[in-house]
Scaffold this motif. Sequence first.
Motif, PDB file in Angstrom:
ATOM      1  N   TYR A   1       0.832  -1.205   0.000  1.00 46.47           N
ATOM      2  CA  TYR A   1       0.000   0.000   0.000  1.00 46.47           C
ATOM      3  C   TYR A   1       0.861   1.247   0.000  1.00 46.47           C
ATOM      4  CZ  TYR A   1      -4.221  -2.719   0.709  1.00 46.47           C
ATOM      5  OH  TYR A   1      -5.261  -3.591   0.535  1.00 46.47           O
ATOM      6  N   ASN A   2       0.361   2.286  -0.665  1.00 46.81           N
ATOM      7  CA  ASN A   2       1.058   3.558  -0.761  1.00 46.81           C
ATOM      8  C   ASN A   2       0.317   4.634   0.026  1.00 46.81           C
ATOM      9  OD1 ASN A   2       2.903   2.547  -2.849  1.00 46.81           O
ATOM     10  ND2 ASN A   2       1.122   2.624  -4.201  1.00 46.81           N
ATOM     11  N   ASN A   3       1.035   5.619   0.500  1.00 48.19           N
ATOM     12  CA  ASN A   3       0.393   6.840   0.968  1.00 48.19           C
ATOM     13  C   ASN A   3      -0.106   7.598  -0.267  1.00 48.19           C
ATOM     14  OD1 ASN A   3       1.164   6.132   3.562  1.00 48.19           O
ATOM     15  ND2 ASN A   3       3.032   7.350   3.481  1.00 48.19           N
ATOM     16  N   ASP A   4      -1.278   8.226  -0.155  1.00 46.85           N
ATOM     17  CA  ASP A   4      -1.893   8.763  -1.370  1.00 46.85           C
ATOM     18  C   ASP A   4      -2.801   9.943  -1.058  1.00 46.85           C
ATOM     19  OD1 ASP A   4      -2.569   8.824  -4.114  1.00 46.85           O
ATOM     20  OD2 ASP A   4      -4.371   7.637  -3.753  1.00 46.85           O
ATOM     21  N   TRP A   5      -2.820  10.920  -1.969  1.00 49.23           N
ATOM     22  CA  TRP A   5      -3.815  11.991  -1.950  1.00 49.23           C
ATOM     23  C   TRP A   5      -5.015  11.552  -2.773  1.00 49.23           C
ATOM     24  CZ3 TRP A   5      -3.576  16.117   1.157  1.00 49.23           C
ATOM     25  CH2 TRP A   5      -2.345  16.488   1.689  1.00 49.23           C
ATOM     26  N   GLN A   6      -6.203  11.843  -2.275  1.00 52.98           N
ATOM     27  CA  GLN A   6      -7.429  11.384  -2.921  1.00 52.98           C
ATOM     28  C   GLN A   6      -8.434  12.533  -2.998  1.00 52.98           C
ATOM     29  OE1 GLN A   6      -9.285   7.448  -1.750  1.00 52.98           O
ATOM     30  NE2 GLN A   6     -10.629   8.828  -0.630  1.00 52.98           N
ATOM     31  N   THR A   7      -8.880  12.886  -4.211  1.00 46.59           N
ATOM     32  CA  THR A   7      -9.939  13.888  -4.353  1.00 46.59           C
ATOM     33  C   THR A   7     -11.293  13.208  -4.174  1.00 46.59           C
ATOM     34  OG1 THR A   7      -9.968  13.566  -6.749  1.00 46.59           O
ATOM     35  CG2 THR A   7      -8.592  15.339  -5.893  1.00 46.59           C
ATOM     36  N   GLU A   8     -12.258  13.943  -3.648  1.00 46.24           N
ATOM     37  CA  GLU A   8     -13.566  13.363  -3.346  1.00 46.24           C
ATOM     38  C   GLU A   8     -14.688  14.330  -3.732  1.00 46.24           C
ATOM     39  OE1 GLU A   8     -11.911  10.946   0.594  1.00 46.24           O
ATOM     40  OE2 GLU A   8     -13.559  12.385   0.799  1.00 46.24           O
ATOM     41  N   LEU A   9     -15.781  13.761  -4.234  1.00 47.81           N
ATOM     42  CA  LEU A   9     -17.010  14.509  -4.495  1.00 47.81           C
ATOM     43  C   LEU A   9     -18.097  13.911  -3.598  1.00 47.81           C
ATOM     44  CD1 LEU A   9     -18.677  16.563  -6.154  1.00 47.81           C
ATOM     45  CD2 LEU A   9     -19.119  14.723  -7.789  1.00 47.81           C
ATOM     46  N   PRO A  10     -18.342  14.508  -2.431  1.00 47.27           N
ATOM     47  CA  PRO A  10     -19.330  13.940  -1.508  1.00 47.27           C
ATOM     48  C   PRO A  10     -20.762  14.303  -1.885  1.00 47.27           C
ATOM     49  CG  PRO A  10     -18.284  15.864  -0.520  1.00 47.27           C
ATOM     50  CD  PRO A  10     -17.613  15.644  -1.849  1.00 47.27           C
ATOM     51  N   LEU A  11     -21.644  13.299  -1.810  1.00 44.72           N
ATOM     52  CA  LEU A  11     -23.084  13.466  -1.987  1.00 44.72           C
ATOM     53  C   LEU A  11     -23.730  13.002  -0.688  1.00 44.72           C
ATOM     54  CD1 LEU A  11     -23.302  11.813  -5.526  1.00 44.72           C
ATOM     55  CD2 LEU A  11     -23.122  14.264  -5.022  1.00 44.72           C
ATOM     56  N   ALA A  12     -24.401  13.907   0.011  1.00 47.41           N
ATOM     57  CA  ALA A  12     -24.895  13.610   1.354  1.00 47.41           C
ATOM     58  C   ALA A  12     -26.408  13.761   1.443  1.00 47.41           C
ATOM     59  CB  ALA A  12     -24.227  14.538   2.372  1.00 47.41           C
ATOM     60  N   ALA A  13     -26.999  13.027   2.367  1.00 45.93           N
ATOM     61  CA  ALA A  13     -28.415  13.176   2.701  1.00 45.93           C
ATOM     62  C   ALA A  13     -28.573  12.873   4.183  1.00 45.93           C
ATOM     63  CB  ALA A  13     -29.278  12.231   1.876  1.00 45.93           C
ATOM     64  N   GLY A  14     -29.418  13.658   4.851  1.00 45.80           N
ATOM     65  CA  GLY A  14     -29.596  13.441   6.284  1.00 45.80           C
ATOM     66  C   GLY A  14     -30.712  14.277   6.847  1.00 45.80           C
TER      67      GLY A  14
END
Length: 207
Positions: free
Chosen positions: A145-158
């Motif tokens: 496993y590598n250390n990594d930067w990760q972009t995210e597009l969150p879709l939330a409901a609550g």
Amino acid sequence: MRKTSMMAGLVAAGVSVAGPAFAVDATQVSRKLSYNEEGVQGGLDVGIGLGGFTGDLGDETGVGGLFNITANAQPYQYIGVEVGYEGQNIPIDDARVLGGNHIWRNNGTLLGKLGPIVDKKWHPFVGVGLGLSYLHASSGSQDVYNNDWQTELPLAAGIEYRMGHLSAGVRATYRLVGGEELVEVPGTNDDAKGSLFNGNITVGGRF
């Protein structure tokens, strides 16, 4: 030709009749979405929950606990915004790695929320935003496993429930993930892909 003219007449008549109704609706929507400096609410929430990766990433990892702290504001009646930090410990469940290893996820997210406040208590919402995570693999897994930067597009409901200045809520967040170079699919040179699904409960205050 006569049929076309008749249809055009009906459309024109419908538009003229519906015009005032649309104007009223547009006015109401505009009022609901207008900025109201006196009505701006701010707050701070803390939360705990569980979640993990889906897809190829989910095949090699497990469900992990998370915590978050979020500052939020409600500058419009229907629109809010929040910015926060989320930390998550995702266990590695991979035959290539000894047991007890994990991935620590450090995330920052900016989220816009849309939803009414009903009876000054209930606040159902949906949200969309942008996030960035740094994934740190424990030392015992770093041959795979590598250390990594990760972009995210969150879709939330609550939904949140407000009791005076206190607030409690539940939410689910599905995050579309990009730039995954965390680990390769076993037996290949392909990067494992997937999304991230988390659920959590929150408590906090409004002022």
